[in-house]
Design an enzyme around this catalytic site. Sequence first.
Site, short mmCIF file in Angstrom:
data_model
loop_
_atom_site.label_atom_id
_atom_site.label_comp_id
_atom_site.label_asym_id
_atom_site.label_seq_id
_atom_site.Cartn_x
_atom_site.Cartn_y
_atom_site.Cartn_z
N ASP A 213 0.82 -1.21 0.00
CA ASP A 213 0.00 0.00 0.00
C ASP A 213 0.86 1.26 0.00
O ASP A 213 0.34 2.38 -0.10
CB ASP A 213 -1.02 0.00 1.13
CG ASP A 213 -0.39 -0.03 2.51
OD1 ASP A 213 0.85 -0.11 2.62
OD2 ASP A 213 -1.16 0.04 3.51
N SER A 214 2.20 1.09 0.04
CA SER A 214 3.09 2.23 -0.19
C SER A 214 2.84 2.84 -1.56
O SER A 214 3.22 3.98 -1.81
CB SER A 214 4.57 1.83 -0.06
OG SER A 214 4.87 0.77 -0.95
N ASP B 48 -1.06 -6.10 -0.25
CA ASP B 48 -1.40 -5.46 1.03
C ASP B 48 -2.90 -5.24 1.13
O ASP B 48 -3.54 -4.84 0.15
CB ASP B 48 -0.73 -4.08 1.11
CG ASP B 48 0.48 -4.06 2.02
OD1 ASP B 48 0.65 -5.00 2.82
OD2 ASP B 48 1.27 -3.10 1.91
N LYS C 128 -1.12 -9.21 3.01
CA LYS C 128 -0.34 -8.72 4.15
C LYS C 128 -1.17 -7.70 4.89
O LYS C 128 -1.89 -6.91 4.26
CB LYS C 128 0.99 -8.09 3.69
CG LYS C 128 1.79 -7.48 4.85
CD LYS C 128 3.22 -7.14 4.48
CE LYS C 128 3.40 -5.81 3.79
NZ LYS C 128 2.90 -4.64 4.54
N GLU D 214 -1.23 -5.19 8.80
CA GLU D 214 -0.37 -4.60 9.84
C GLU D 214 -0.94 -4.83 11.24
O GLU D 214 -2.15 -4.78 11.43
CB GLU D 214 -0.22 -3.09 9.60
CG GLU D 214 0.47 -2.76 8.29
CD GLU D 214 0.63 -1.26 8.06
OE1 GLU D 214 0.33 -0.45 8.98
OE2 GLU D 214 1.07 -0.89 6.96
N GLU E 172 9.65 -3.73 10.30
CA GLU E 172 10.14 -2.49 9.68
C GLU E 172 10.71 -1.52 10.71
O GLU E 172 10.07 -1.23 11.73
CB GLU E 172 8.96 -1.84 8.92
CG GLU E 172 9.33 -0.53 8.23
CD GLU E 172 8.29 -0.06 7.23
OE1 GLU E 172 7.28 -0.77 6.99
OE2 GLU E 172 8.49 1.04 6.66
O1 KIV Z 1 3.60 -1.09 1.53
C1 KIV Z 1 4.77 -1.49 1.46
O2 KIV Z 1 5.48 -1.26 0.48
C2 KIV Z 1 5.29 -2.27 2.56
C3 KIV Z 1 6.76 -2.53 2.60
C4 KIV Z 1 7.47 -1.37 3.21
C5 KIV Z 1 7.08 -3.77 3.32
O3 KIV Z 1 4.56 -2.65 3.42
#
Ligand code: KIV
Length: 279
Positions: A44-45, A89, A119, A121, A188
Amino acid sequence: MPLRPADLTRRKQAGLPITLLTAWDALSAAVVAGAGVDAVLVGDSLAMVVLGHATTLPVTLEEMLHHCRAAGRGLAAAAPHDPPLLICDLPFLSYQCGADEAVAAAGRVLKETPAVAVKLEGAEPETLAVIDRMVRSGIPVMGHLGLTPQSVHQLGYRRQAGDPVSQERLRRRALALQEAGCFALVIEHVPAELASVLSAALVIPVIGIGAGDGCDGQVRVTADLLGLSSRQPPFSPPLIQGRALAVKVLGRWVRQQGPAAAPSPAPATRPASPAAPHC
Ligand code: KIV
């Protein structure tokens, strides 16, 4: 043979390092697949890296699905026989509003994109319950602790777990994620010693970013490594200055086209049509 989530634990047991890079579309996915990475994360970055948001919070599930489908097409084209593991994510508020909604969101990732895992959090009790439901529904889940960008308004982007109390808390949360059935854990921006201790303590692989060299694997935001990000995290230095390089070579191309033409005034009347060619 395509890599599956459980294969990452076998890689850890065999002492083989694990590499993960992010991708956000077909182009970036083809590039990281070409580099031979083990797994690709549609993180989600992308909210910040390619959509221009200030945080990861605004990106929607629909947008993540859209980008994940594009990344999947890039992987299929670049590595049709041996594609990296594709993980997507779950964005902010797609898994925090109840287990049914969370399982439905994760299910959409598996049904509507080529990703084989999600993924998410944190390790709050509700999050652990959600992970348990997902895993028991057949959805592989990767955890994420330490700096968790979806909690930016509580944690900022600071390094996490700097004191013994928060280190012990993080260790307990990591074990709880493993217990809940996560197949791997991203950690992280935490002290390197803590990340090493966790990697040794957990059976599942610990994949670090800004967490030292003692993890079972490493993950990076591809745009950061390529020096394309507008905001470079201090713990993830670029390998090349991609943005400056691109501006330079594209600027050279623009200048090669000659001086910019002054805009021509619009004609007052419609010009006469050229004579029709004889056929
Ligand atoms: O969203 C993302 O790119 C991430 C990485 C920093 C692991 O969660």
